[in-house]
Scaffold this motif. Sequence first.
Motif, PDB file in Angstrom:
ATOM      1  N   THR A 181     -28.742  28.417 -64.099  1.00  0.00           N
ATOM      2  CA  THR A 181     -27.517  29.208 -64.036  1.00  0.00           C
ATOM      3  C   THR A 181     -27.593  30.250 -62.934  1.00  0.00           C
ATOM      4  O   THR A 181     -26.577  30.619 -62.368  1.00  0.00           O
ATOM      5  CB  THR A 181     -27.220  29.898 -65.379  1.00  0.00           C
ATOM      6  N   GLU A 231     -21.707  31.250 -59.843  1.00  0.00           N
ATOM      7  CA  GLU A 231     -20.788  31.644 -60.899  1.00  0.00           C
ATOM      8  C   GLU A 231     -21.445  32.613 -61.864  1.00  0.00           C
ATOM      9  O   GLU A 231     -22.628  32.519 -62.142  1.00  0.00           O
ATOM     10  CB  GLU A 231     -20.333  30.416 -61.698  1.00  0.00           C
ATOM     11  N   ALA A 265     -21.806  33.799 -65.629  1.00  0.00           N
ATOM     12  CA  ALA A 265     -21.621  33.232 -66.957  1.00  0.00           C
ATOM     13  C   ALA A 265     -20.692  34.140 -67.756  1.00  0.00           C
ATOM     14  O   ALA A 265     -20.913  35.336 -67.868  1.00  0.00           O
ATOM     15  CB  ALA A 265     -22.962  33.086 -67.662  1.00  0.00           C
ATOM     16  N   ARG A 266     -19.627  33.564 -68.256  1.00  0.00           N
ATOM     17  CA  ARG A 266     -18.653  34.336 -69.031  1.00  0.00           C
ATOM     18  C   ARG A 266     -18.495  33.674 -70.396  1.00  0.00           C
ATOM     19  O   ARG A 266     -18.658  32.475 -70.535  1.00  0.00           O
ATOM     20  CB  ARG A 266     -17.305  34.356 -68.314  1.00  0.00           C
ATOM     21  N   PRO A 267     -18.131  34.471 -71.395  1.00  0.00           N
ATOM     22  CA  PRO A 267     -17.900  33.873 -72.708  1.00  0.00           C
ATOM     23  C   PRO A 267     -16.639  33.003 -72.679  1.00  0.00           C
ATOM     24  O   PRO A 267     -15.726  33.237 -71.888  1.00  0.00           O
ATOM     25  CB  PRO A 267     -17.727  35.073 -73.630  1.00  0.00           C
ATOM     26  N   ASN A 268     -16.628  32.017 -73.511  1.00  0.00           N
ATOM     27  CA  ASN A 268     -15.499  31.089 -73.557  1.00  0.00           C
ATOM     28  C   ASN A 268     -14.431  31.643 -74.507  1.00  0.00           C
ATOM     29  O   ASN A 268     -14.176  31.091 -75.565  1.00  0.00           O
ATOM     30  CB  ASN A 268     -15.984  29.715 -74.005  1.00  0.00           C
ATOM     31  N   ILE A 269     -13.831  32.752 -74.107  1.00  0.00           N
ATOM     32  CA  ILE A 269     -12.816  33.402 -74.936  1.00  0.00           C
ATOM     33  C   ILE A 269     -11.553  33.570 -74.100  1.00  0.00           C
ATOM     34  O   ILE A 269     -11.591  34.103 -72.993  1.00  0.00           O
ATOM     35  CB  ILE A 269     -13.290  34.790 -75.412  1.00  0.00           C
ATOM     36  N   ALA A 270     -10.446  33.101 -74.643  1.00  0.00           N
ATOM     37  CA  ALA A 270      -9.167  33.278 -73.957  1.00  0.00           C
ATOM     38  C   ALA A 270      -8.480  34.494 -74.575  1.00  0.00           C
ATOM     39  O   ALA A 270      -8.266  34.541 -75.789  1.00  0.00           O
ATOM     40  CB  ALA A 270      -8.312  32.035 -74.122  1.00  0.00           C
TER      41      ALA A 270
END
Length: 97
Positions: A72, A77, A79-84
Amino acid sequence: MDLTFFGLTPEYRLYLFKQIHEIVFNSQGGYDWNTIYNMPIWLRRFTFETLREYYEKQKQETEKQQNMLQNTSNSKEVARPNIAPKQPTYTAKAPKK
């Protein structure tokens, strides 16, 4: 001339003391030298193998985490949480002066 009838061979003696050291050191205070030395051989071998397997598994998990972090970090990139984010259900107006 090494007579081993009344004692251990120097090679086995070295192996025994290394095994005792590894158990005492890697058990992190769980065992003392005297307990391991007086332990039945089958139980001492079982304890040694169990500790070896535990630390081998821990080493593999650490390497897996390091490889994942390395992979990674090579990409640019973040790393971001997968939250919309949800749209707000309210409207806020700035006060007028």
